[in-house]
Design a protein around this motif. Structure first.
Motif, PDB file in Angstrom:
ATOM      1  N   UNK A 352     -10.549   1.301   1.031  1.00 38.80           N
ATOM      2  CA  UNK A 352      -8.013   1.591   1.205  1.00 38.80           C
ATOM      3  C   UNK A 352      -7.789   3.336   0.727  1.00 38.80           C
ATOM      4  N   UNK A 353      -8.712   3.374   0.031  1.00 45.11           N
ATOM      5  CA  UNK A 353      -7.503   5.303  -0.970  1.00 45.11           C
ATOM      6  C   UNK A 353      -7.887   6.443   0.240  1.00 45.11           C
ATOM      7  N   UNK A 354      -8.999   6.358   0.514  1.00 44.74           N
ATOM      8  CA  UNK A 354      -9.166   6.972   1.653  1.00 44.74           C
ATOM      9  C   UNK A 354      -8.045   6.842   2.813  1.00 44.74           C
ATOM     10  N   UNK A 355      -7.823   5.722   3.146  1.00 43.23           N
ATOM     11  CA  UNK A 355      -6.891   5.415   4.455  1.00 43.23           C
ATOM     12  C   UNK A 355      -5.792   5.745   3.793  1.00 43.23           C
ATOM     13  N   UNK A 356      -5.291   5.768   2.763  1.00 49.49           N
ATOM     14  CA  UNK A 356      -4.067   5.779   2.294  1.00 49.49           C
ATOM     15  C   UNK A 356      -4.102   7.888   1.902  1.00 49.49           C
ATOM     16  N   UNK A 387       2.521   5.549  11.976  1.00 48.05           N
ATOM     17  CA  UNK A 387       1.898   4.182  12.289  1.00 48.05           C
ATOM     18  C   UNK A 387       1.146   3.419  11.434  1.00 48.05           C
ATOM     19  N   UNK A 388       0.924   2.497  10.501  1.00 44.81           N
ATOM     20  CA  UNK A 388      -0.663   2.068  10.674  1.00 44.81           C
ATOM     21  C   UNK A 388       0.378   0.892  10.088  1.00 44.81           C
ATOM     22  N   UNK A 389      -1.026  -0.858  10.968  1.00 41.88           N
ATOM     23  CA  UNK A 389      -0.888  -1.658  10.276  1.00 41.88           C
ATOM     24  C   UNK A 389      -1.220  -2.633   9.874  1.00 41.88           C
ATOM     25  N   UNK A 390      -1.173  -3.280   8.917  1.00 43.31           N
ATOM     26  CA  UNK A 390      -2.334  -3.981   8.198  1.00 43.31           C
ATOM     27  C   UNK A 390      -2.563  -5.212   9.244  1.00 43.31           C
TER      28      UNK A 390
END
Length: 415
Positions: A352-356, A387-390
């Motif tokens: 998740x930090x990588x995505x951040x 844009x990013x969607x969770x």
């Protein structure tokens, strides 16, 4: 300006617990109140009356590479200054707690962090002090902070108190700190911070100042105080509470309010810290730990990870003497000593930090809640271009969103 904060991800360490320091200090005083040198009150030289001689800060140096492996690039430290017990009862803001080390140990920590590109955020306890803090009577209000007899409130209407805080902030910023997390900021008149920061910022325009604010009007306090950020307790509470109650409407409401905070400053977001029950213990369904982290790392703000949370540590805060001990544990000598049980959660943090990291714009992103039920939610974050969607599903059945189907108690990020 402090543009580096847009890229900061903090690993939050409570040094006295992390290093296994004794519960109580052996110090006997904090100077004679005469204001020696440039330090002002409590700024005596040497180690007179302090005992100690330990060098526990070096243990934190040994964990800086682990911090980087996690994906973080900031070290958020709890109290490191001379105090009587837990660090929030300070007796000398100019002296490293002898249970942790001395000035040389601090300098080595800063140098080691700087070599690795790691920023260091200090914990400034300027609302109250310990009973051993030597200062004139007019520096104190005569009141105990929130009923704690060991904590005496400073008189923030007294100019000499502001002078002292300015000296302390400048002293440690000069020594290499990158900013301050201001303890119990909510209990301090916002004008005090405004006046102090106006005097500190000219010499340290790159420094970042975040106040501990638990509830109330976050944007209003940011505006009145000129602080750069606040601790986002509303998001913290809404995350675990909505997951436990299977009521994602609560989280949706908090996310909406969060947008107003982002417009006013840079909130520090978190799912754990030194004052609260750990997220792995707080959640009633361990399958939802991932959902909590997905929200943390896709919302705007500067995320903070409390040491041990990335290893799925458990710990319950209790309202009693010593009730914080369970959430402020000693860390092992090296990562090799961790149980293998924590590895999946560590790797989830890394992912998740990588995505951040790939989407650094998320620090200032605005987030809208799309599809929403008690147990499903779509959170779309954007900076106007990216844009990013969770997608979250905490229900017992699969759920099909326009972007895809999410299995029960699972999640998906659409980049």
């Amino acid at each position: 300006m402090n543009p580096w904060i847009d890229y900061a991800i903090w690993w939050h360490v409570y040094p006295l617990g992390f290093t296994g320091a004794p519960r109580e200090s052996t110090l006997t005083g904090a100077g004679d109140g005469s204001g020696s040198g440039h330090h002002g009150f409590g700024g005596g030289s040497g180690h007179d009356g302090f005992g100690g001689g330990e060098h526990r800060l070096s243990k934190i140096v040994d964990w800086l590479d682990y911090l980087l492996e996690l994906g973080a690039n900031g070290l958020q430290l709890g109290p490191i200054f001379a105090s009587e017990t837990h660090g929030y009862d300070t007796v000398d803001h100019f002296r490293i707690d002898p249970r942790l080390g001395d000035d040389d140990d601090f300098d080595k920590l800063i140098a080691a962090a700087r070599e690795r590109g790691i920023r260091v955020l200090l914990d400034g306890v300027f609302n109250h002090v310990g009973r051993g803090f030597h200062a004139p009577a007019h520096w104190l209000t005569g009141a105990a902070f929130e009923g704690h007899g060991s904590l005496l409130e400073l008189n923030h209407a007294e100019p000499e108190v502001a002078d002292h805080v300015v000296r302390v902030m400048n002293h440690w910023l000069d020594r290499g700190a990158s900013g301050w997390r201001l303890d119990a900021a909510y209990a301090v008149p916002p004008q005090f911070w405004r006046d102090v920061l106006a005097r500190v910022r000219p010499a340290h325009p790159d420094a970042w100042f975040a106040g501990e604010v638990i509830h109330g009007d976050y944007p209003g306090y940011l505006a009145a105080s000129t602080l750069d950020g606040i601790t986002q307790y509303e998001i913290w509470k809404a995350i675990w509470s909505s997951l436990n109650d299977r009521n994602l409407w609560e989280l949706a409401w908090a996310v909406k309010r969060h947008q107003e905070v982002l417009a006013a400053g840079m909130p520090m977001t978190f799912v754990g810290n030194h004052d609260v029950t750990r997220i792995a213990s707080r959640l009633t369904d361990e399958r939802h730990l991932a959902h909590a982290l997905v929200v943390l790392f896709t919302l705007g703000g500067t995320p903070s990870i409390y040491y041990g949370d990335e290893q799925a540590y458990r710990g319950v805060k209790e309202d009693r003497a010593g009730g914080d001990d369970d959430v402020r544990p000693v860390f092992p000598a090296s990562p090799a000593e961790f149980s293998a049980l924590g590895r999946p959660v560590f790797e989830l943090h890394q992912r998740l930090i990588g995505i951040r990291r790939r989407h650094a714009w998320l620090a200032h992103a605005r987030t809208e809640v799309g599809e929403l039920t008690n147990t499903t939610m779509a959170l779309t974050s954007t900076d106007g271009t990216n844009r990013l969607t969770a997608l979250l599903n905490i229900g017992d059945e699969p759920h099909t969103f326009p972007a895809g189907t999410v299995p029960p108690h699972d999640w998906m990020i659409v980049e």
